[in-house]
Write a protein that holds these residues in place. Structure first.
Motif, PDB file in Angstrom:
ATOM      1  N   VAL A  56       2.780  15.728  47.218  1.00 32.15           N
ATOM      2  CA  VAL A  56       2.272  15.794  45.834  1.00 32.15           C
ATOM      3  C   VAL A  56       0.769  15.982  45.784  1.00 32.15           C
ATOM      4  O   VAL A  56       0.250  16.613  44.871  1.00 32.15           O
ATOM      5  CB  VAL A  56       2.692  14.560  44.993  1.00 32.15           C
ATOM      6  N   VAL A  57       0.045  15.442  46.799  1.00 33.56           N
ATOM      7  CA  VAL A  57      -1.406  15.625  46.793  1.00 33.56           C
ATOM      8  C   VAL A  57      -1.741  17.098  47.042  1.00 33.56           C
ATOM      9  O   VAL A  57      -2.653  17.648  46.434  1.00 33.56           O
ATOM     10  CB  VAL A  57      -2.080  14.702  47.826  1.00 33.56           C
ATOM     11  N   VAL A  92      -3.687  14.869  41.486  1.00 33.31           N
ATOM     12  CA  VAL A  92      -3.557  13.425  41.590  1.00 33.31           C
ATOM     13  C   VAL A  92      -4.200  12.977  42.892  1.00 33.31           C
ATOM     14  O   VAL A  92      -4.165  13.687  43.898  1.00 33.31           O
ATOM     15  CB  VAL A  92      -2.061  13.012  41.543  1.00 33.31           C
ATOM     16  N   SER A  93      -4.861  11.781  42.865  1.00 32.94           N
ATOM     17  CA  SER A  93      -5.529  11.312  44.079  1.00 32.94           C
ATOM     18  C   SER A  93      -4.504  10.668  45.000  1.00 32.94           C
ATOM     19  O   SER A  93      -3.439  10.232  44.572  1.00 32.94           O
ATOM     20  CB  SER A  93      -6.609  10.288  43.721  1.00 32.94           C
ATOM     21  N   ILE A 121       7.481   3.419  41.244  1.00 31.85           N
ATOM     22  CA  ILE A 121       8.804   4.021  41.028  1.00 31.85           C
ATOM     23  C   ILE A 121       9.833   3.321  41.909  1.00 31.85           C
ATOM     24  O   ILE A 121      10.926   2.969  41.476  1.00 31.85           O
ATOM     25  CB  ILE A 121       8.787   5.533  41.351  1.00 31.85           C
ATOM     26  N   SER A 122       9.457   3.103  43.161  1.00 32.89           N
ATOM     27  CA  SER A 122      10.333   2.431  44.100  1.00 32.89           C
ATOM     28  C   SER A 122      10.717   1.046  43.557  1.00 32.89           C
ATOM     29  O   SER A 122      11.875   0.635  43.645  1.00 32.89           O
ATOM     30  CB  SER A 122       9.556   2.300  45.408  1.00 32.89           C
ATOM     31  N   GLY A 123       9.739   0.351  42.993  1.00 36.26           N
ATOM     32  CA  GLY A 123      10.011  -0.974  42.421  1.00 36.26           C
ATOM     33  C   GLY A 123      10.982  -0.890  41.262  1.00 36.26           C
ATOM     34  O   GLY A 123      11.947  -1.667  41.192  1.00 36.26           O
ATOM     35  N   ASN A 165       2.496  12.459  33.831  1.00 31.91           N
ATOM     36  CA  ASN A 165       2.896  13.688  34.512  1.00 31.91           C
ATOM     37  C   ASN A 165       4.369  13.623  34.911  1.00 31.91           C
ATOM     38  O   ASN A 165       4.730  13.061  35.952  1.00 31.91           O
ATOM     39  CB  ASN A 165       1.995  13.874  35.727  1.00 31.91           C
ATOM     40  N   LEU A 166       5.227  14.202  34.066  1.00 34.67           N
ATOM     41  CA  LEU A 166       6.677  14.134  34.317  1.00 34.67           C
ATOM     42  C   LEU A 166       7.067  14.838  35.608  1.00 34.67           C
ATOM     43  O   LEU A 166       7.905  14.365  36.362  1.00 34.67           O
ATOM     44  CB  LEU A 166       7.438  14.770  33.149  1.00 34.67           C
ATOM     45  N   GLN A 167       6.439  15.988  35.840  1.00 31.85           N
ATOM     46  CA  GLN A 167       6.706  16.773  37.048  1.00 31.85           C
ATOM     47  C   GLN A 167       6.464  15.931  38.300  1.00 31.85           C
ATOM     48  O   GLN A 167       7.255  15.920  39.237  1.00 31.85           O
ATOM     49  CB  GLN A 167       5.773  17.992  37.018  1.00 31.85           C
ATOM     50  N   LEU A 168       5.343  15.175  38.269  1.00 30.38           N
ATOM     51  CA  LEU A 168       4.977  14.320  39.397  1.00 30.38           C
ATOM     52  C   LEU A 168       6.034  13.232  39.597  1.00 30.38           C
ATOM     53  O   LEU A 168       6.474  12.956  40.714  1.00 30.38           O
ATOM     54  CB  LEU A 168       3.614  13.692  39.109  1.00 30.38           C
TER      55      LEU A 168
END
Lengths: 581, 581
Positions: free
Chosen positions: A96-97, A102-103, A114-116, A269-272
């Motif tokens: 993704v970077v 996104v940093s 997200i994992s959580g 950012n939905l795509q992210l």
């Protein structure tokens, strides 16, 4: 369920907290001190592996430890960054970077969040059983390959060059291009630490014992080797000012505790989110499997139990904690949990004390870490992951079961060459397909009567009596969609081979279930047999299966009958088809 | 295998060809005439459904019929365009055409070519069993939804408006925007044909019989109704010159036979191949399942057999033939095969004669088709697909098995609303997941001795004798990765509940297999029990399972023993643990 029972199910701390006493305090305190000592280099090393700043490693060990102590069901599991999940973090964050916008640290935090969420939802929906889809060969292939991949990924820190790639393939292609730029002082430092750690792992314990240390002290001494390596290499780097001579060191680590943060550069950012969903799901599954295996092993030693769904919730909350305090995905780690257990931890409070120890380190020790060479951390990781690589499993698995071997080899090879996600997904898919393939061809025996008894056995293995007009078939498997059509084929072939047959009796003694597809197949078989002038009978149908069949149309239209036993069926049908006198 | 046996396995024509005689010729000739009559409107209609020019429908019925006659293993299957595969063709071709760079007909041809290659490869690799993954509920949900979707997609031809969309959702949203443009003469023509065909389907046969026709003639007459509708509407459209009044007609259909063509506009477009691969795979699977079901049903009526792998090869070659002669994906169709069978076809030569009949039609009849209204063809399709829609299956399935109902509902709904591919993929995945979920929680009974016997039964269902220090457990399922951890959990819970237990005896009478994951679990269980001071024993292990266990390390390290029967185990362990006198 009463409110207090519900509360203590969700917050296990309510069960052990009130009973806490001085004895527990002493035991947990000692364990926490040992684990803290071990976690300082380990946290920094896994941060390096995941590609995040060193302090993120410390942060990812604090909030998660506290949250797990409150919500977890294991008394000794220690939660924080772990080798395989850190590797998976690096692989997915790199993707993704590279897409920009996104940093790196924000992406890692988001991945933990997200994992959580995934884990908490899975826990709430009691989906812990999904971890079962990771079969043993897939896990061993994946973990061994990850170990090799982690070691390979650390080569860049050992050589002091910017080696690029997430797969063995990419790293191997990139290596020759970088060999000219190797920084030899870094390489020497890395190899020295590597040699020291390997020696310490093998020899330190017996050596310390021979020097008169107690078993416990010798064990502790051996475990302190990484800390010793850390201190010596900091000393060397500081004394010789290696940083100014081109050696990569950890550098400035902010002093203080992590605050509540939010991965702000991600925005809405939905795509992210979409890109990170599958990696987060895989990290959750792998983390959960590692954590539950460790937790169950340790709990069993004390005849305690852990609750997989409670574990999912606790690990999910720990990951949310990591994501909101500048960390990255965490799980119940193998080495840290075993050390915690061996050092005598009695309750989850040991985790709270460890978190406090790490907080002290973050507050006061970080200036010391400035001169820590990255090569030292890389060597620490390499030694730690060597124990993950188990090439012996190839031999065992080959001898034990070929289909498991296929899944193992495929997972191992693809993880190394195509990356952790492809390896894991293809591995899981393959083991499910192989399972379905095996059960899609059940053993179907043609049976006949053992002379002088009412028993019916396989005609190929026993001398039995058969009748030309009656064909007895026993299916040694539940009937369901993957094998229903095989049964159709088998019966069609039998009928084509035996033109004299007028009755087929299916002996259902080994059939535990008949699903909708198999029901349909039985109806089709019955219809086709009717067209060919053959009747279909059933015998020895189990109670629950019979209950189910009675809710369908099969029995109404069946050309034949349902018999209690195979013997009754054959007797009745023989009498009926005998020529009348 | 001898060369001639191999040749006749690959080329079934070598088996029936030499025995061909005048009797066969007469029977096959009549059948071919009937099928040809039926195929002319059907081929044009499915071309309309697939979105390709009308002649493509005729072409797709010629080469495939010839190739199947040479390579197929069924004597009566008729290969050509079919309703569901034509719908799937339209859905996937629309996607790639919207991406630009390729013409519609070329994309449809390419789809047939890829589909053909996929099928030939699957046949060579004996992957016919993959069709088993389409469980019955998934197939019925998919076929019913496809039927509705096809009917909805034909609305545009009935209304004479350019209605857009591949899902019910898209069509429903687009419909109100188009209602203003409805072409009423087209609508009237369409509804009239629809009414005529529905009436003919229900009433023609009894009516003709009452008028003195033989059963065969009445049946033939009823089947000729679509041809009659075709002729009448061509007559009307020609007589009233409806084409010039805005009614869409078939228009110019090139006269002549198809030549060898290649989808030239596609070039060496890898991206395009990739996009079409999954649709082609799904079309192959669906086509194969339809074809094999029809073929098996018909073969069984004559006590013949078809060979699924030979079918895959023959269907694959038929699709390659369709793709190289300007056609689109084909399969063994239900209605045409049944008509062929009922009309008395004896050998695959009937297919060759049908192909010849269609060739004559393509050579001489295409000018007649100019004035054929598209609304007539749309009405023909709508009536044909109504028989695909079976809403009754929802009720049956709900009553019979809830998990099958979930798969059925999900497939049906998603096919309608999200498209044929999503529906099929989610349906298959769901039925596999549900299967794994069910088998991941096997029935595990705690067993005790039935007094006065050597039998051991479930303590919950029978009054039995148990010993506090011995726990007997019977697992009613093979042990494999999806249930191995469940067994670990179950045993851990039992041991935590019964602190007095010193021995656990696993009765393995229902265990047909133990895979590598389950072996690992047994070793883990043994290790954990050892840590808790409990021994693990096995009893009644089946021969093949024992053979396998002896190739592993389990038996070497097992804390307990392997007993022949549960009774022997309990007797031996009771004696051993009795206090000495």
């Amino acid at each position: 369920m009463s409110i207090s029972a519900l509360a203590s199910q969700w917050l296990p701390v309510l069960r052990w907290g009130p009973k806490y006493n001085r004895e527990f305090l002493a035991a947990d305190g000692v364990a926490a001190a040992v684990v803290t000592l071990m976690l300082i280099p380990q946290s920094l090393a896994y941060a390096l592996l995941a590609g995040v700043p060193p302090q993120a490693g410390l942060y990812a060990s604090m909030a998660p430890l506290v949250l797990y102590a409150l919500f977890g069901s294991s008394s000794t599991l220690a939660v924080g960054p772990a080798a395989v999940t850190s590797l998976m973090t690096a692989a997915s964050v790199n993707v993704v970077v590279a897409q920009g916008s996104v940093s790196y640290t924000d992406a890692a935090m988001l991945l933990a969040l997200i994992s959580g969420v995934v884990m908490v939802l899975m826990g709430a929906a009691r989906l812990g059983f999904l971890a079962n889809f990771l079969s043993h060969p897939v896990i061993s292939g994946f973990v061994s390959a990850s170990g090799l991949l982690i070691a390979a990924s650390q080569l860049k820190h050992l050589l002091g060059v910017p080696l690029k790639g997430d797969t063995l393939w990419q790293l191997a292609l990139n290596l020759p291009l970088q060999l000219g730029a190797v920084h030899y002082p870094t390489l020497i430092m890395g190899l020295a630490v590597l040699a020291f750690l390997i020696l310490a792992r093998k020899r330190a314990k017996p050596l310390l014992k021979r020097m008169g240390a107690s078993a416990f002290a010798a064990d502790l001494g051996a475990k302190a080797a990484p800390v010793l390596a850390l201190l010596i290499s900091i000393g060397l780097a500081y004394g010789l000012d290696l940083a100014s001579k081109g050696m990569k060191v950890v550098g400035h680590v902010p002093q203080g505790l992590p605050g509540l943060t939010w991965p702000s550069s991600t925005g809405a950012n939905l795509q992210l989110l979409q890109t990170l969903l599958v990696p987060a799901l895989l990290i959750s599954l792998v983390g959960f499997v590692e954590s539950v295996s460790v937790g169950q092993s340790l709990a069993a030693k004390r005849r305690e139990r852990i609750d997989p769904d409670a574990e999912l919730r606790a690990l999910g909350l720990s990951n949310l904690g990591a994501g909101l305090t500048g960390g990255f995905p965490v799980t119940g780690g193998f080495s840290r949990s075993v050390v915690n257990f061996d050092a005598g931890a009695r309750t989850p409070a040991a985790g709270l004390f460890t978190a406090a120890g790490l907080a002290l380190a973050a507050l006061f020790l970080t200036p010391l870490l400035y001169h820590l060479p990255q090569a030292t951390l890389a060597a620490t990781i390499m030694v730690a992951v060597l124990s993950l690589v188990d090439l012996g499993c190839f031999g065992h698995t080959w001898r034990y079961a070929r289909s498991d071997f296929v899944a193992l080899l495929l997972t191992f090879t693809l993880t190394l060459l195509a990356g952790v996600e492809v390896g894991l997904i293809v591995g899981v898919t393959t083991s499910v397909l192989l399972l379905l393939y095996r059960s899609s061809r059940p053993h179907i025996a043609t049976v006949g009567q053992v002379p002088g008894t009412e028993h019916y056995r396989n005609v190929l293995r026993h001398r039995v009596i058969t009748q030309p007009q009656i064909l007895g078939l026993r299916v040694d498997e539940s009937l369901y969609f993957a094998n229903a059509r095989y049964l159709e084929d088998h019966i069609a072939a039998q009928v084509a081979q035996h033109p004299a047959v007028r009755h087929i009796v299916l002996q259902c003694s080994a059939v535990n279930d008949i699903d909708g597809s198999a029901l349909e197949s039985l109806q089709t078989i019955d219809q086709r047999l009717k067209d060919a002038g053959v009747k279909l009978h059933l015998s020895e149908v189990k109670g629950p299966v019979m209950d189910r069949l009675q809710r369908s149309d099969l029995l109404k239209h069946l050309s034949g009958q349902v018999f209690l036993t195979q013997h009754q069926a054959v007797q009745t049908l023989t009498l009926a088809s005998a020529p009348r006198a």
